[in-house]
Scaffold this motif. Structure first.
Motif, mmCIF file in Angstrom:
data_model
loop_
_atom_site.group_PDB
_atom_site.id
_atom_site.type_symbol
_atom_site.label_atom_id
_atom_site.label_comp_id
_atom_site.label_asym_id
_atom_site.label_seq_id
_atom_site.Cartn_x
_atom_site.Cartn_y
_atom_site.Cartn_z
ATOM 1 N N GLN A 62 -21.755 54.858 40.254
ATOM 2 C CA GLN A 62 -22.893 55.115 40.400
ATOM 3 C C GLN A 62 -23.881 53.869 39.283
ATOM 4 O O GLN A 62 -24.845 53.476 39.536
ATOM 5 C CB GLN A 62 -23.315 56.504 39.494
ATOM 6 N N HIS A 63 -23.057 53.289 38.333
ATOM 7 C CA HIS A 63 -23.521 52.271 37.401
ATOM 8 C C HIS A 63 -23.623 50.938 38.320
ATOM 9 O O HIS A 63 -22.671 50.608 39.150
ATOM 10 C CB HIS A 63 -22.733 52.005 36.238
ATOM 11 N N PRO A 64 -24.427 50.156 37.866
ATOM 12 C CA PRO A 64 -24.775 48.784 38.605
ATOM 13 C C PRO A 64 -23.533 47.919 38.414
ATOM 14 O O PRO A 64 -22.675 48.033 37.308
ATOM 15 C CB PRO A 64 -25.937 48.249 38.188
ATOM 16 N N TYR A 71 -27.961 40.187 34.742
ATOM 17 C CA TYR A 71 -29.166 39.131 35.395
ATOM 18 C C TYR A 71 -30.164 39.908 36.231
ATOM 19 O O TYR A 71 -31.057 39.291 36.626
ATOM 20 C CB TYR A 71 -28.306 38.296 36.340
ATOM 21 N N TYR A 72 -30.147 41.343 36.330
ATOM 22 C CA TYR A 72 -31.215 41.730 37.203
ATOM 23 C C TYR A 72 -31.610 43.011 36.644
ATOM 24 O O TYR A 72 -32.844 43.160 36.368
ATOM 25 C CB TYR A 72 -30.533 42.107 38.526
ATOM 26 N N VAL A 73 -30.943 43.914 36.039
ATOM 27 C CA VAL A 73 -31.426 45.339 35.700
ATOM 28 C C VAL A 73 -32.263 45.151 34.489
ATOM 29 O O VAL A 73 -33.516 45.810 34.406
ATOM 30 C CB VAL A 73 -30.275 46.135 35.304
ATOM 31 N N ALA A 97 -25.463 50.293 27.375
ATOM 32 C CA ALA A 97 -24.145 50.579 27.430
ATOM 33 C C ALA A 97 -23.732 51.282 28.951
ATOM 34 O O ALA A 97 -23.944 52.687 29.148
ATOM 35 C CB ALA A 97 -23.771 51.585 26.440
ATOM 36 N N TYR A 98 -23.206 50.587 29.725
ATOM 37 C CA TYR A 98 -22.499 51.236 30.991
ATOM 38 C C TYR A 98 -20.938 51.515 30.996
ATOM 39 O O TYR A 98 -20.547 50.816 30.008
ATOM 40 C CB TYR A 98 -22.946 50.419 32.125
ATOM 41 N N PRO A 99 -20.419 52.217 31.673
ATOM 42 C CA PRO A 99 -19.021 52.575 31.796
ATOM 43 C C PRO A 99 -18.395 51.113 32.094
ATOM 44 O O PRO A 99 -18.943 50.269 32.828
ATOM 45 C CB PRO A 99 -18.864 53.586 32.855
ATOM 46 N N MET A 109 -5.453 39.202 46.046
ATOM 47 C CA MET A 109 -6.772 39.531 46.571
ATOM 48 C C MET A 109 -7.524 40.478 45.564
ATOM 49 O O MET A 109 -8.252 41.174 45.887
ATOM 50 C CB MET A 109 -6.232 40.877 47.689
ATOM 51 N N SER A 110 -7.342 40.232 44.265
ATOM 52 C CA SER A 110 -8.251 40.782 43.197
ATOM 53 C C SER A 110 -9.811 40.450 43.170
ATOM 54 O O SER A 110 -10.522 41.066 42.783
ATOM 55 C CB SER A 110 -7.448 40.359 41.778
ATOM 56 N N PHE A 111 -9.793 38.969 43.890
ATOM 57 C CA PHE A 111 -11.269 38.921 43.905
ATOM 58 C C PHE A 111 -12.200 39.829 44.919
ATOM 59 O O PHE A 111 -13.280 39.768 44.753
ATOM 60 C CB PHE A 111 -11.342 37.375 44.768
ATOM 61 N N LEU A 112 -11.340 40.489 45.620
ATOM 62 C CA LEU A 112 -12.189 41.837 46.325
ATOM 63 C C LEU A 112 -12.645 42.717 45.558
ATOM 64 O O LEU A 112 -13.423 43.544 45.897
ATOM 65 C CB LEU A 112 -11.163 42.090 47.462
ATOM 66 N N VAL A 113 -12.204 43.008 44.052
ATOM 67 C CA VAL A 113 -12.418 43.861 43.303
ATOM 68 C C VAL A 113 -13.994 43.841 42.977
ATOM 69 O O VAL A 113 -14.700 44.994 43.197
ATOM 70 C CB VAL A 113 -11.734 43.878 41.937
ATOM 71 N N ASP A 114 -14.541 42.739 42.966
ATOM 72 C CA ASP A 114 -15.859 42.567 42.780
ATOM 73 C C ASP A 114 -16.807 42.929 43.893
ATOM 74 O O ASP A 114 -18.023 43.171 43.906
ATOM 75 C CB ASP A 114 -16.356 41.228 42.178
ATOM 76 N N ILE A 115 -16.256 42.791 45.183
ATOM 77 C CA ILE A 115 -16.862 43.222 46.338
ATOM 78 C C ILE A 115 -16.734 44.671 46.724
ATOM 79 O O ILE A 115 -17.899 45.234 47.068
ATOM 80 C CB ILE A 115 -16.250 42.209 47.511
ATOM 81 N N LEU A 116 -15.693 44.949 46.681
ATOM 82 C CA LEU A 116 -15.322 46.484 46.954
ATOM 83 C C LEU A 116 -15.722 47.605 46.149
ATOM 84 O O LEU A 116 -15.963 48.562 46.354
ATOM 85 C CB LEU A 116 -13.922 46.450 47.518
ATOM 86 N N ARG A 117 -15.386 47.092 44.871
ATOM 87 C CA ARG A 117 -15.852 47.918 43.494
ATOM 88 C C ARG A 117 -15.100 49.137 43.920
ATOM 89 O O ARG A 117 -15.654 50.529 43.818
ATOM 90 C CB ARG A 117 -17.226 48.249 43.368
#
Length: 210
Positions: A62-64, A71-73, A97-99, A109-117
């Motif tokens: 749920q958190h961004p 850079y956006y919120v 303060a986000y989780p 393949m850890s670069f996919l973590v930022d894409i798939l979350r």
């Protein structure tokens, strides 16, 4: 099923023995079609025909994303603030303060973590997560099912012809409206698949003759 029946066409003198020419042409044409589909799939990331797809397939936190947090919120309500961040390439507002973001160890393949979350409990690997999701939610330009159906119909029409080919093309039209009606594809996906299938089959005709 139609393609399997084509394999027995040699027995009825419909195609040249040993009958491997039309099979090779069929698979070669399909390979070209799949390659072009991959290119268009990457180049046309359009909204899904089913807006609920992402929420149903992916359990997105749920958190961004941390990048959006920084850079956006903090600047989303002020266009001048966003312009300032872009100009100076530096965040200047305090981040809430986000989780903490869950970051599993996926090796190379850890670069996919930022894409798939991913979230905890979704599986031990990136492959398990994608397999669980059963595909993406973007537009599939063009329809792979329709491409296979059209190539099969083209092969049948060229090998047999006659009134039965008309029935097969009517089945193609039925499959087209069903894909659209059940929201598996946009109408343009199916129409383009028909054009591409017919065009590719005609183009490969100079290599193999029936």
């Amino acid at each position: 099923m139609l393609f399997i029946m084509l394999g027995f066409s040699v027995l009825f003198d419909c195609i040249k023995a040993p009958g491997l020419g039309i099979a090779t042409r069929y698979m070669f044409t399909m390979a070209i079609g799949r390659f072009l589909r991959t290119i268009t799939f990457i180049a046309t990331i359009l909204p899904s025909a089913r807006p609920w797809c992402a929420a149903a397939r992916y359990q997105i936190p749920q958190h961004p994303h941390p990048w959006a947090q920084k850079y956006y919120v903090p600047y989303a309500s002020d266009s001048n603030a966003i312009r300032r961040v872009i100009t100076h390439d530096m965040a200047y507002a305090a981040v809430q303060a986000y989780p903490d973001e869950y970051r599993p160890d996926w090796g190379r393949m850890s670069f996919l973590v930022d894409i798939l979350r991913p979230i905890p409990g979704e599986g031990p690997s990136w492959y398990h997560l994608l397999k669980k999701a059963s595909g993406g939610c973007n537009d599939l330009m063009y329809s792979g099912h329709m491409l296979v159906a059209v190539l099969t119909a083209m092969a049948w029409t060229e090998a047999y012809g006659g009134w039965i080919s008309v029935v097969i093309w009517l089945l193609i039209l039925h499959s087209t409206q069903r894909e659209i009606r059940e929201r598996h594809h946009y109408s343009v996906d199916c129409i383009v698949a028909i054009y591409v299938g017919v065009l590719l089959w005609r183009m490969t005709g100079f290599i193999w003759s029936v």
